[in-house]
Design a protein around this motif. Structure first.
Motif, short mmCIF file in Angstrom:
data_model
loop_
_atom_site.label_atom_id
_atom_site.label_comp_id
_atom_site.label_asym_id
_atom_site.label_seq_id
_atom_site.Cartn_x
_atom_site.Cartn_y
_atom_site.Cartn_z
N MET A 1 0.88 -1.23 -0.05
CA MET A 1 0.01 0.12 -0.12
C MET A 1 0.92 1.35 -0.06
SD MET A 1 -3.04 -1.10 2.64
CE MET A 1 -3.55 0.37 2.93
N CYS A 2 1.95 1.20 0.60
CA CYS A 2 2.85 2.33 0.92
C CYS A 2 3.43 2.67 -0.40
CB CYS A 2 3.91 2.39 1.80
SG CYS A 2 3.05 2.41 3.70
N VAL A 3 3.79 1.38 -1.16
CA VAL A 3 4.49 1.70 -2.46
C VAL A 3 3.48 2.50 -3.39
CG1 VAL A 3 5.58 0.50 -4.43
CG2 VAL A 3 6.43 -0.09 -2.15
N GLU A 4 2.40 1.79 -3.39
CA GLU A 4 1.37 2.31 -4.23
C GLU A 4 0.86 3.74 -3.94
OE1 GLU A 4 -1.93 -0.37 -4.45
OE2 GLU A 4 -0.61 -2.20 -5.27
N CYS A 5 0.48 4.05 -2.66
CA CYS A 5 -0.03 5.34 -2.28
C CYS A 5 0.88 6.29 -1.75
CB CYS A 5 -1.01 5.07 -1.36
SG CYS A 5 -2.55 3.86 -2.05
N GLY A 6 2.10 5.91 -1.25
CA GLY A 6 2.86 6.97 -0.53
C GLY A 6 2.92 6.45 1.09
N TRP A 7 3.93 6.42 1.47
CA TRP A 7 4.10 6.47 2.92
C TRP A 7 3.17 7.38 3.72
CZ3 TRP A 7 6.14 3.19 6.52
CH2 TRP A 7 6.13 3.50 7.66
N SER A 8 2.96 8.59 3.55
CA SER A 8 2.29 9.49 4.38
C SER A 8 0.47 9.27 4.10
CB SER A 8 2.72 10.94 4.11
OG SER A 8 2.96 11.22 3.05
N ASN A 9 0.18 8.65 2.89
CA ASN A 9 -1.23 8.46 2.41
C ASN A 9 -1.58 7.09 3.14
OD1 ASN A 9 -1.08 11.03 1.05
ND2 ASN A 9 0.03 9.86 -0.47
N VAL A 10 -1.00 6.59 3.54
CA VAL A 10 -1.56 5.24 4.22
C VAL A 10 -1.52 5.36 5.91
CG1 VAL A 10 -1.01 2.70 4.66
CG2 VAL A 10 -0.55 3.80 2.41
#
Length: 86
Positions: A1-10
Motif C-alpha cells: 500500500m505504501c509503495v502504491e499510495c505513498g508512506w504518508s497517504n497510508v
C-alpha cells in the motif's frame, strides 16, 4: 500500500482494513505503522541468520550468505518468497 499510495497517504486504519482486522487488533501486534511494515522483513532476516548458523564452517562466507538468502526468498516447500503467514 505504501509503495502504491505513498508512506504518508497510508494510515493504520488503512492497513487494518486491508488486513481485515480492527485497529484495536492491529495495535495488539504493532505500536505503529512502521513496525507493521518492517515486521516481515525482520522475521526474514532472523531466519536468514539462523540459516547461516547451520551452514558448513568450511563453506566460503559469500556462498553461505547466498544460500541462506536464497532459502528464504525463493519459492519452495512452505515458502512463497513473501512474508510469513501466521
Amino acid at each position: 500500500m505504501c509503495v502504491e499510495c505513498g508512506w504518508s497517504n497510508v494510515t493504520v486504519e488503512d492497513i487494518a482494513a486491508a488486513a481485515n482486522v480492527s485497529v484495536r487488533t492491529f495495535r495488539n501486534y504493532f505500536s505503529r505503522k512502521a513496525e507493521a511494515i518492517t515486521a516481515s522483513h525482520l522475521e526474514r532476516v532472523l531466519r536468514i541468520a539462523d540459516e547461516l548458523r547451520v551452514r558448513p564452517v568450511t563453506e566460503h562466507l559469500w556462498d553461505s550468505i547466498v544460500s541462506a538468502v536464497q532459502a528464504q526468498l525463493a519459492p519452495g516447500e512452505g515458502n512463497d518468497g513473501g512474508p510469513p503467514h501466521d
